[in-house]
Scaffold this active site. Structure first.
Site, mmCIF file in Angstrom:
data_model
loop_
_atom_site.group_PDB
_atom_site.id
_atom_site.type_symbol
_atom_site.label_atom_id
_atom_site.label_comp_id
_atom_site.label_asym_id
_atom_site.label_seq_id
_atom_site.Cartn_x
_atom_site.Cartn_y
_atom_site.Cartn_z
ATOM 1 N N TYR A 46 -1.874 -3.232 -6.787
ATOM 2 C CA TYR A 46 -1.459 -4.004 -5.532
ATOM 3 C C TYR A 46 -2.782 -4.333 -4.580
ATOM 4 O O TYR A 46 -3.381 -2.988 -4.454
ATOM 5 C CB TYR A 46 -0.481 -3.248 -4.750
ATOM 6 C CG TYR A 46 -0.476 -3.824 -3.521
ATOM 7 C CD1 TYR A 46 0.269 -5.221 -3.129
ATOM 8 C CD2 TYR A 46 -0.911 -3.310 -2.157
ATOM 9 C CE1 TYR A 46 -0.059 -5.866 -1.944
ATOM 10 C CE2 TYR A 46 -0.972 -3.814 -1.031
ATOM 11 C CZ TYR A 46 -0.688 -5.035 -0.802
ATOM 12 O OH TYR A 46 -0.717 -5.790 0.233
ATOM 13 N N LYS A 85 -9.671 -2.538 2.253
ATOM 14 C CA LYS A 85 -9.086 -1.305 3.310
ATOM 15 C C LYS A 85 -10.253 -0.038 2.713
ATOM 16 O O LYS A 85 -10.542 0.490 3.555
ATOM 17 C CB LYS A 85 -7.806 -1.063 3.021
ATOM 18 C CG LYS A 85 -6.965 -2.183 3.710
ATOM 19 C CD LYS A 85 -7.365 -2.371 5.084
ATOM 20 C CE LYS A 85 -6.748 -3.819 5.827
ATOM 21 N NZ LYS A 85 -5.410 -4.187 5.748
ATOM 22 N N SER A 95 -0.550 -3.891 10.195
ATOM 23 C CA SER A 95 -0.229 -4.903 9.065
ATOM 24 C C SER A 95 0.961 -5.634 9.255
ATOM 25 O O SER A 95 2.000 -5.050 9.782
ATOM 26 C CB SER A 95 0.000 -3.700 7.866
ATOM 27 O OG SER A 95 -1.484 -3.224 7.563
ATOM 28 N N HIS A 102 -9.808 -2.614 12.237
ATOM 29 C CA HIS A 102 -8.652 -3.425 11.606
ATOM 30 C C HIS A 102 -8.302 -4.781 12.666
ATOM 31 O O HIS A 102 -7.118 -4.523 13.153
ATOM 32 C CB HIS A 102 -7.486 -2.443 11.068
ATOM 33 C CG HIS A 102 -6.462 -3.234 10.431
ATOM 34 N ND1 HIS A 102 -5.048 -2.938 10.422
ATOM 35 C CD2 HIS A 102 -6.420 -4.249 9.409
ATOM 36 C CE1 HIS A 102 -4.350 -3.412 9.694
ATOM 37 N NE2 HIS A 102 -5.147 -4.327 9.143
ATOM 38 N N CYS A 127 1.615 -7.890 11.413
ATOM 39 C CA CYS A 127 2.197 -8.097 12.822
ATOM 40 C C CYS A 127 1.394 -9.403 13.663
ATOM 41 O O CYS A 127 1.425 -9.300 14.947
ATOM 42 C CB CYS A 127 1.696 -6.842 13.772
ATOM 43 S SG CYS A 127 3.013 -5.428 13.331
ATOM 44 N N ARG A 131 0.859 -1.099 0.134
ATOM 45 C CA ARG A 131 -0.079 -0.027 0.048
ATOM 46 C C ARG A 131 1.076 1.398 -0.069
ATOM 47 O O ARG A 131 1.818 1.229 0.706
ATOM 48 C CB ARG A 131 -0.733 -0.076 1.204
ATOM 49 C CG ARG A 131 -2.247 -0.711 1.106
ATOM 50 C CD ARG A 131 -3.041 -0.865 2.264
ATOM 51 N NE ARG A 131 -2.237 -1.318 3.393
ATOM 52 C CZ ARG A 131 -1.809 -0.610 4.333
ATOM 53 N NH1 ARG A 131 -1.610 0.817 4.074
ATOM 54 N NH2 ARG A 131 -1.075 -1.558 5.464
ATOM 55 N N ASP A 139 -8.642 -10.115 9.308
ATOM 56 C CA ASP A 139 -8.239 -8.464 9.008
ATOM 57 C C ASP A 139 -9.228 -7.236 9.576
ATOM 58 O O ASP A 139 -8.786 -6.249 9.826
ATOM 59 C CB ASP A 139 -7.784 -8.519 7.842
ATOM 60 C CG ASP A 139 -6.940 -7.344 7.195
ATOM 61 O OD1 ASP A 139 -5.938 -7.246 7.897
ATOM 62 O OD2 ASP A 139 -7.255 -6.649 6.236
ATOM 63 N N ARG A 141 1.704 -12.462 -1.163
ATOM 64 C CA ARG A 141 0.389 -12.519 -0.270
ATOM 65 C C ARG A 141 -0.186 -13.847 -1.156
ATOM 66 O O ARG A 141 -0.050 -13.846 -2.400
ATOM 67 C CB ARG A 141 -0.240 -11.280 -0.383
ATOM 68 C CG ARG A 141 0.236 -10.327 0.544
ATOM 69 C CD ARG A 141 -0.884 -9.296 1.179
ATOM 70 N NE ARG A 141 -0.264 -8.544 2.234
ATOM 71 C CZ ARG A 141 -0.529 -8.334 3.337
ATOM 72 N NH1 ARG A 141 -1.516 -8.972 4.006
ATOM 73 N NH2 ARG A 141 0.043 -7.551 4.184
HETATM 74 P P1 GTP Z 1 -1.917 -7.821 7.424
HETATM 75 O O1 GTP Z 1 -2.493 -9.089 6.420
HETATM 76 O O2 GTP Z 1 -0.872 -6.962 6.839
HETATM 77 O O3 GTP Z 1 -2.835 -6.870 8.038
HETATM 78 O O4 GTP Z 1 -1.424 -8.507 8.283
HETATM 79 P P2 GTP Z 1 -1.278 -9.620 9.863
HETATM 80 O O5 GTP Z 1 -1.675 -8.750 10.989
HETATM 81 O O6 GTP Z 1 -2.571 -10.604 9.307
HETATM 82 O O7 GTP Z 1 -0.039 -10.243 9.750
HETATM 83 P P3 GTP Z 1 0.392 -11.841 9.772
HETATM 84 O O8 GTP Z 1 -0.313 -12.601 10.534
HETATM 85 O O9 GTP Z 1 0.487 -12.158 8.335
HETATM 86 O O10 GTP Z 1 1.905 -11.636 10.453
HETATM 87 C C1 GTP Z 1 2.958 -11.863 9.537
HETATM 88 C C2 GTP Z 1 4.164 -11.654 10.316
HETATM 89 O O11 GTP Z 1 4.224 -11.598 11.534
HETATM 90 C C3 GTP Z 1 5.287 -12.837 9.918
HETATM 91 O O12 GTP Z 1 6.328 -12.355 9.724
HETATM 92 C C4 GTP Z 1 5.055 -13.946 10.959
HETATM 93 O O13 GTP Z 1 6.256 -14.732 11.046
HETATM 94 C C5 GTP Z 1 5.179 -12.510 12.233
HETATM 95 N N1 GTP Z 1 4.449 -13.134 13.540
HETATM 96 C C6 GTP Z 1 3.100 -13.519 13.617
HETATM 97 N N2 GTP Z 1 3.041 -14.167 14.782
HETATM 98 C C7 GTP Z 1 3.824 -14.175 15.392
HETATM 99 C C8 GTP Z 1 4.309 -14.465 16.872
HETATM 100 O O14 GTP Z 1 3.500 -14.643 17.718
HETATM 101 N N3 GTP Z 1 5.484 -14.112 17.336
HETATM 102 C C9 GTP Z 1 6.639 -13.574 16.241
HETATM 103 N N4 GTP Z 1 7.815 -13.491 16.579
HETATM 104 N N5 GTP Z 1 6.267 -13.086 14.901
HETATM 105 C C10 GTP Z 1 5.124 -13.682 14.418
HETATM 106 C C1 SPV Z 2 -2.559 -4.846 5.314
HETATM 107 O O1 SPV Z 2 -1.656 -4.283 4.831
HETATM 108 O O2 SPV Z 2 -2.848 -4.379 6.556
HETATM 109 C C2 SPV Z 2 -3.267 -5.695 4.659
HETATM 110 C C3 SPV Z 2 -2.986 -6.049 3.210
HETATM 111 O O3 SPV Z 2 -4.092 -6.538 5.268
HETATM 112 S S1 SPV Z 2 -3.540 -4.986 2.136
HETATM 113 O O4 SPV Z 2 -4.940 -5.613 1.664
HETATM 114 O O5 SPV Z 2 -2.924 -4.766 0.979
HETATM 115 O O6 SPV Z 2 -3.904 -3.649 2.987
HETATM 116 MN MN MN Z 3 -4.386 -5.771 7.315
#
Ligand code: GTP
Ligand code: SPV
Ligand code: MN
Length: 602
Positions: free
Chosen positions: A208, A217, A259, A237, A261, A80, A288, A386
């Site tokens: 993207y 979003k 995002s 979110h 995290c 984004r 999400d 993704r």
């Molecule tokens: P968006 O789709 O962008 O909104 O993100 P999200 O919050 O769904 O993130 P996602 O679950 O895909 O997190 C991805 C990143 O967080 C990866 O690098 C994972 O390895 C890391 N991660 C997720 N859970 C943990 C955890 O409990 N501990 C650690 N150290 N890393 C984590």
């Molecule tokens: C984020 O960036 O928080 C996502 C992916 O969940 S996107 O839909 O590209 O914003």
């Molecule tokens: Mn997100």
């Protein structure tokens, strides 16, 4: 102006305003054809074949990955672009100091010049979609016009699309007008514009996900948060998950992390071995976005408006997220990962060792260990690559996803990625203190947004990039919701990312996070004591179940430690941020800041 009439499939709708708008946008963008999307299987096949023939997507190995496709976005178009994302309200205060703002008239003019003729030689697809189950009183309808089949195929997974939505809309239902064109994919002519006062979104120059799947979003957070403020609900979110106890009782929590995290990971968690005897089962409702409202029982109820997951690929493997791995085995679109010779896909920290060769996210031949001119390792998959996958394929999907009513929320969890300062978990003292905790949340920047990775920034409620109106009014709205709630969820803060002095994570995370959810739920039903600190309640070390987890007492102590010196610095940094919001910031947030600062200084 003469009327422009390209070839058009016959729309099965009596919605005159919708048809007028489609023609008006067509006369701006000048597509060769207009195709109304009905959502059928035949249409899906036809579009896939067309997109494959045009090179827009690649059909993956159908034996190993049935129904799966591969897509690469332009190299400068992989996350984004928050600096090109605007809230366009008649008054600047409407957008507030944390959003980019443009006057609607100017925004339409500027983007209009990029849209003008941008679809020449292309087809404009008309996608009617519903965020939330079709016909639920909590759902919202949008119609996206796009010149990208990739967008159509993604929207088909992420939202409910097609004729059933048009039927529901009837001759005069409300809908969000969403216009998208890839145009030239030129970052200099890229704009993601929101017009909350017109219920309209214009996105141009990008391909993207977060910029172009306008139901996600743009509608479900930026436009929806604005509507939610007016209509008295919350668009957040947040992931939504259920934790089922052995007696069959399910408690639901909603969690906001910025995002990349860990929302997807937490929402699909598998209980760790040490807790297996307790017989917990996890149900994924969403990963999400959460739309939450107060029901007649005075409690907070949530739906996930999406029907798919647009998840980060790198780091996803059978250990970190087995449910996601099971979900993406079929009918999945992979974007910006590494394409292998056998037409399967690969990413860093997945299940398999690196292949000896492949095509990387930039479309270039790749070998493991290859370096660029600066001597840095070239990744096979982009860190923000993704998968788009149907929620229905997730082994832990909750049957409540299709429930019009959603699920009742017991706890709200805020969290960020902080190497230091924030402890593993703490509980706020009250709803008002919890709103302050969310309002002052911070996180280190990830690859999900264009910009400098690792830099700590305030990201209130993980909504900094997604709030469609003035952040100060948004905090007031949260306070007002608390005032109306008879059964208030408790508000917590977590941080899975605290590090030791050697830069190693102190907490194993992933499945083990259930141990923290267990504590959170016991706090919600008042079955466990906690230690009071200046920032909130933290667990007594003995009240966390650490069975089967080899973590030293020392490490646990470090994880929940509150360093007053660090925290006093944190308070100053919070203050800098709160000051940006000026006089509009609710007095209660300042009161909470003052009180916490005082507790820390004592
Ligand atoms: P968006 O789709 O962008 O909104 O993100 P999200 O919050 O769904 O993130 P996602 O679950 O895909 O997190 C991805 C990143 O967080 C990866 O690098 C994972 O390895 C890391 N991660 C997720 N859970 C943990 C955890 O409990 N501990 C650690 N150290 N890393 C984590
Ligand atoms: C984020 O960036 O928080 C996502 C992916 O969940 S996107 O839909 O590209 O914003
Ligand atoms: Mn997100």
């Amino acid at each position: 102006m003469f009327f422009y009439s390209p070839k058009e499939t016959k729309p099965d709708t009596k919605h005159l305003e919708l048809m007028r708008w489609v023609r008006e946008m067509a006369s701006l963008c000048r597509p060769d054809r207009i195709v109304w999307i009905d959502g059928s299987e035949e249409e899906k096949k036809r579009l896939e074949d067309e997109a494959v023939a045009a090179g827009e997507i690649v059909r993956l190995n159908q034996e190993k990955l049935p129904g799966c496709f591969y897509h690469r976005t332009a190299v400068n178009d992989v996350a984004r672009t928050e600096h090109l994302t605007y809230i366009c309200t008649r008054k600047k205060e409407g957008a507030g100091p944390t959003n980019n703002w443009m006057l609607p008239k100017e925004a339409y003019k500027k983007a209009g010049s990029y849209f003008r003729g941008a679809m020449r030689g292309r087809t404009m697809y008309v996608i009617p979609f519903s965020m939330g189950p079709v016909g639920s009183p909590f759902s919202k309808v949008g119609v996206e016009l796009t010149d990208s089949i990739y967008v159509v195929l993604n929207m088909r997974i992420m939202t409910r699309i097609g004729q059933k939505v048009l039927d529901y809309l009837g001759p005069e239902g409300d809908f969000t007008k969403c216009l998208h064109s890839k145009a030239d994919l030129d970052i200099e002519k890229r704009l993601i514009l929101h017009f909350p006062e017109d219920n309209t979104i214009w996105s141009v120059g990008s391909g993207y996900g977060g910029n172009v799947l306008l139901g996600k979003k743009c509608l479900s957070l930026r436009i929806a948060s604005y509507l939610a403020k007016q209509e008295g609900w919350l668009a957040e979110h947040m992931l939504i998950m259920g934790i089922e106890e052995p007696n069959g009782h399910v408690e639901y929590v909603a969690a906001a992390f910025p995002s990349a995290c860990g929302k997807t990971n937490l929402a699909m968690l598998i209980p760790p071995d040490g807790l297996k005897v307790k017989g917990y089962k996890i149900w994924t409702v969403g990963d999400d976005i959460a739309w939450m409202r107060i029901d007649t029982d005075g409690a907070l109820w949530a739906i996930n408006p999406e029907s798919g997951f647009f998840g980060v690929a790198p780091g996803t493997n059978s250990k970190s997220n087995p449910s996601a791995m099971a979900t993406i085995k079929k009918n999945t679109i992979f974007t910006n990962v590494l394409l292998k010779k056998d037409f399967t896909v690969w990413w860093e920290d997945g299940d398999e060792p690196a292949p000896s060769e492949g095509i990387d996210w930039q479309g270039k031949p790749w070998k493991p260990g290859a370096k660029n001119e600066k001597g840095e390792i070239i990744k096979g998959a982009h860190p923000n690559s993704r998968f788009t996958t149907p929620a229905s394929q997730c082994p832990s999907i909750s049957f409540r996803l299709e429930h019009h009513h959603g699920v009742p929320i017991s706890a709200i969890i805020f969290g960020g990625r902080r190497q230091h300062v924030a402890p593993l978990v703490y509980e706020s003292f009250s709803w008002q203190h919890g709103v302050y905790v969310g309002a002052t949340m911070a996180s280190e920047r990830t690859a999900a947004q264009f910009g400098k990775e690792g830099e700590v920034r305030r990201d209130p409620m993980a909504m900094l990039p997604f709030c469609g109106y003035n952040m100060a009014d948004y905090f007031q709205h949260w306070l007002d919701i608390g005032g109306r709630l008879q059964k208030k969820p408790k508000i917590f803060h977590v941080n899975w990312f605290r590090m030791d002095e050697n830069g190693k994570f102190l907490w194993p995370g992933f499945g083990e996070n259930l141990r923290i959810l267990e504590w959170i739920l016991s706090r919600c039903n008042n079955s466990v004591d906690a230690a009071k600190t200046p920032i909130g309640y933290v667990p007594l070390p003995e009240s966390l179940d650490m069975t089967g987890l080899n973590l030293s007492k020392e490490a646990i102590k470090k994880l929940i430690e509150i360093d007053r010196f660090e925290w006093l610095q944190e308070m100053e940094s919070q203050k800098e941020f709160l000051k940006i919001l000026g006089d509009d910031l609710p007095e209660q947030i300042w009161q909470e800041w003052e009180a916490q600062n005082k507790r820390l200084a004592e």
